[in-house]
Write a protein that holds these residues in place. Structure first.
Motif, PDB file in Angstrom:
ATOM      1  N   ALA A   1      -7.247  -7.583   1.875  1.00 24.31           N
ATOM      2  CA  ALA A   1      -7.188  -6.432   2.774  1.00 24.31           C
ATOM      3  C   ALA A   1      -5.920  -5.626   2.531  1.00 24.31           C
ATOM      4  O   ALA A   1      -5.899  -4.413   2.678  1.00 24.31           O
ATOM      5  CB  ALA A   1      -7.233  -6.894   4.230  1.00 24.31           C
ATOM      6  N   MET A   2      -4.874  -6.311   2.165  1.00 25.43           N
ATOM      7  CA  MET A   2      -3.655  -5.612   1.821  1.00 25.43           C
ATOM      8  C   MET A   2      -3.608  -5.353   0.325  1.00 25.43           C
ATOM      9  O   MET A   2      -3.174  -4.315  -0.138  1.00 25.43           O
ATOM     10  CB  MET A   2      -2.447  -6.457   2.212  1.00 25.43           C
TER      11      MET A   2
ATOM     12  N   ASN B   1      -3.724 -11.454   0.858  1.00 25.77           N
ATOM     13  CA  ASN B   1      -5.062 -11.091   1.290  1.00 25.77           C
ATOM     14  C   ASN B   1      -5.533  -9.791   0.670  1.00 25.77           C
ATOM     15  O   ASN B   1      -4.786  -8.836   0.535  1.00 25.77           O
ATOM     16  CB  ASN B   1      -5.077 -10.982   2.815  1.00 25.77           C
TER      17      ASN B   1
ATOM     18  N   SER C   1       3.528  -4.153   7.088  1.00 25.98           N
ATOM     19  CA  SER C   1       3.148  -5.065   6.020  1.00 25.98           C
ATOM     20  C   SER C   1       3.265  -6.510   6.480  1.00 25.98           C
ATOM     21  O   SER C   1       2.507  -7.378   6.047  1.00 25.98           O
ATOM     22  CB  SER C   1       4.041  -4.845   4.792  1.00 25.98           C
TER      23      SER C   1
ATOM     24  N   LEU D   1       0.773 -11.793   9.928  1.00 23.45           N
ATOM     25  CA  LEU D   1      -0.034 -12.460   8.907  1.00 23.45           C
ATOM     26  C   LEU D   1      -0.310 -13.907   9.278  1.00 23.45           C
ATOM     27  O   LEU D   1       0.416 -14.512  10.061  1.00 23.45           O
ATOM     28  CB  LEU D   1       0.703 -12.424   7.564  1.00 23.45           C
TER      29      LEU D   1
ATOM     30  N   ASN E   1       0.818  -1.198   0.000  1.00 23.96           N
ATOM     31  CA  ASN E   1       0.000   0.000   0.000  1.00 23.96           C
ATOM     32  C   ASN E   1       0.858   1.255   0.000  1.00 23.96           C
ATOM     33  O   ASN E   1       0.366   2.356   0.188  1.00 23.96           O
ATOM     34  CB  ASN E   1      -0.935   0.022   1.211  1.00 23.96           C
TER      35      ASN E   1
END
Lengths: 290, 326
Positions: free
Chosen positions: A109-110, A107, A39, A58, A32
């Motif tokens: 979301a990332m 994922n 991260s 994670l 991102n």
């Protein structure tokens, strides 16, 4: 007036540098372009709790992977993630943690925030400017629309949880089977001799013979074995610049793909591989199988 | 040339002006909502902290005894821990920052596997800078002591607005109380839950020694960083605060966090400490930081550099210095 412009430019450059979006070291691992260390790591409520598991933020895979195995004719092997916290060296953690994302289950979301085009790109200095796939294994495990992470470009796509077309990970780097100075000579290839003590593995040759150096990091076990994992060749914290120590002297070198050694010219690329594969190097004067 | 000077001067004045806008003062001037529900009294007691002076005063009678304080507390569900201000049998925290809350009764296992507890600590112990935080952030009694407060703008579990209201306890569970190692990404939502496990093994190392040099930045004897960002080129600075004990620098909760400033950072501008107008932060961090989940448009390498301000070996400065500690 020109001076004023120069000063203005300097101010802007300083300001821009302070708030740059891109992290030159982390590159795409700065997901991102904002998560930074977050991260992968979290300072609180880590997924994997305890020393040696790197405050991992994670989920990690739990399924069994088929690996390349050992030797050209050796049978394939398997890797079943069983991550252990504590002081006992856990070598597979340096592969399994990478698979948190690089198994194709990166994922959303990332992922959604990686870039507007939804692609991970590698803006490295050496011409690797195309969209860079980051997953190993089968595309079947990918989320819809994430096909660019299917596999390394042009390589053979294997089945689910199949790492047999990838460089050996979680395999033992020969150690101690035949003591021959700075070399170690198992039955198929000859390798550089390594020393394992207290879980730390190091090459006996410090670069005085092989002047490329030995930037690769082997992970030692309490039992004295040295393992090759993802983190052996790759340093996830530095995308295109790395330090190599040759004969005790640290130098800054260019690299790519988060590799630990110099990796820019054709000679570099060969040199990096030969820093483990001793019998392929011009420096090799050892005896034994080749 | 004169014009040039004027232009430069104007820019500098504007820059200074921007910084000066926060001149209301550093204490809660940024609108922190997480730690000010009772002002400073949330944590500190101006009188009789940790002592028995107020022993016997039930919480319900405080309003009658002291209308001012009663008003201040009116409408709030007073946390059990805060009752330590008025009815604290323990005296061991009396001289530690006038601490008004009861110390955590828990013994915690740290990331390294060692244990810490409030037993016998004094303000000379570095670990108090973790233990005091755990007065509230432990949830050791198992009740939602702080759950009735207004939702803070940030949360302890990191980067998930969905769990912003009650997530202030540390423990072995994830952001939303989920068990570690489950199948969802840590930043995803879930059912808010609390942890009452006596474990800090899932949190960033607290009460661990920071060794000077090598892969870390060099420290002075007083725990400050040798590097000032000039020679090394590491312009982010070193906002982290090490706590010294017996010549050893320790990382504690307040190494990274300043409980008095939620969204602004104070920095040394060469003359004095000032609150930055541009270097905003989150989570009470001591250095500039942006919540990457809440605001995806800024942050960038500043987020990583906050970590690198301690983790020298992960910085570009380390590479440029060829691994020589600075």
């Amino acid at each position: 007036m020109r001076k004023a412009l120069v000063v203005l430019l300097a101010i802007f450059v300083i300001t821009a540098a302070a708030w740059a979006q891109v992290d030159t070291l982390l590159g795409p691992h700065n997901t991102n372009q904002a998560y930074g260390c977050q991260s992968c790591h979290t300072p609180h409520s880590a997924k994997l709790a305890g020393q040696g598991l790197y405050l991992w933020a994670l989920d990690t895979p739990t399924t069994t992977y088929t690996t390349y195995g050992v030797g050209t004719q050796g049978a394939t092997s398997t890797l079943t993630p069983t991550l252990a916290s504590g002081v006992t060296p856990d070598t597979q953690v340096h592969t399994v943690l990478c698979l948190s994302c690089h198994d194709g289950s990166f994922n959303s979301a990332m992922y959604a925030a990686v870039g507007a085009a939804g692609t991970l790109t590698n803006p490295g200095p050496n011409g690797y400017s195309t969209s860079t796939p980051i997953a190993v294994g089968a595309p079947s495990a990918l989320k819809a629309g994430h096909s660019e992470m299917a596999t390394v470009s042009g390589s053979v796509v294997k089945g689910t949880n199949d790492l047999t077309s990838n460089h050996p990970v979680h395999v033992v780097y020969p150690n101690g089977s035949t003591n021959n100075g700075i070399y170690d000579n198992p039955t198929i290839f000859s390798f550089w001799k390594v020393s394992v003590a207290a879980g730390n593995a190091s090459f006996v040759d410090n670069g005085s013979v092989y002047n490329y150096g030995h930037a690769v990091r082997l992970f030692g076990t309490a039992g004295g074995d040295a393992y090759v994992e993802c983190g052996s060749c790759h340093n996830p914290h530095a995308q295109s610049t790395t330090l190599v120590k040759v004969a005790g002297v640290n130098s800054i070198v260019n690299t790519a793909h988060f590799l630990r050694g110099q990796y820019k010219t054709a000679a570099d690329i060969s040199g990096f591989c030969m820093s483990c594969h001793a019998d392929k190097s011009a420096a090799w004067t050892g005896t034994g199988a080749q | 040339m004169k014009k040039a000077s004027i232009i430069v001067l104007a820019i500098l004045v504007m820059a200074i002006g921007a910084i000066a806008q926060v001149g209301a003062g550093p204490w809660n001037a940024d609108g922190a909502v997480g730690h000010i529900s009772h002002g400073c009294l949330l944590c500190h007691a101006p009188h009789s902290s940790g002592a028995n002076t107020f022993t016997g005063y039930a919480a319900a009678s405080i309003a009658a005894t002291n209308p001012t304080w009663g008003s201040d507390w009116a409408g709030q569900v007073k946390p059990a821990k805060i009752s330590g201000v008025f009815n604290n049998a323990s005296t061991d925290n009396a001289s530690i920052y006038l601490w008004g809350a009861a110390m955590t009764p828990q013994t915690y296992t740290t990331w390294e596997g060692t244990t810490i507890s409030a037993s016998g600590v004094t303000k000379a112990n570095a670990v108090v800078h973790t233990l005091l935080c755990l007065s509230c952030h432990d949830n050791a009694t198992g009740s939602h002591e702080m759950g009735s407060y207004a939702a803070p703008t940030s949360n302890m579990g990191f980067a998930n607005p969905a769990c912003a209201d009650t997530n202030v306890a540390l423990g072995l569970t994830g952001c939303n109380g989920e068990a570690i190692g489950n199948s969802t990404y840590n930043y995803n939502g879930g059912t808010p839950a609390w942890s009452n496990q006596a474990s800090l093994q899932g949190s960033h190392p607290v009460h661990v020694a920071y060794t000077s040099g090598s892969y870390n930045w060099k420290l002075n004897a007083d725990g400050t960083f040798v590097d000032n960002g000039v020679a090394s080129g590491f312009t982010y600075g070193h906002p982290a605060k090490m706590w010294m004990e017996g010549g050893t620098a320790y990382v504690e909760c307040t190494t990274c966090h300043d409980p008095h400033r939620e969204t602004k950072t104070a920095f040394w501008n060469g003359t004095n400490y000032t609150v930055s107008a541009v270097a905003n932060t989150v989570y009470y961090l001591r250095g500039p930081y942006t919540d990457p989940n809440m605001t995806v448009t800024s942050g960038g390498s500043a987020n990583a550099d906050f970590c690198r301000s301690c983790h020298y070996s992960k910085s570009l400065a380390y590479i440029n210095a060829k691994g020589v500690a600075q």
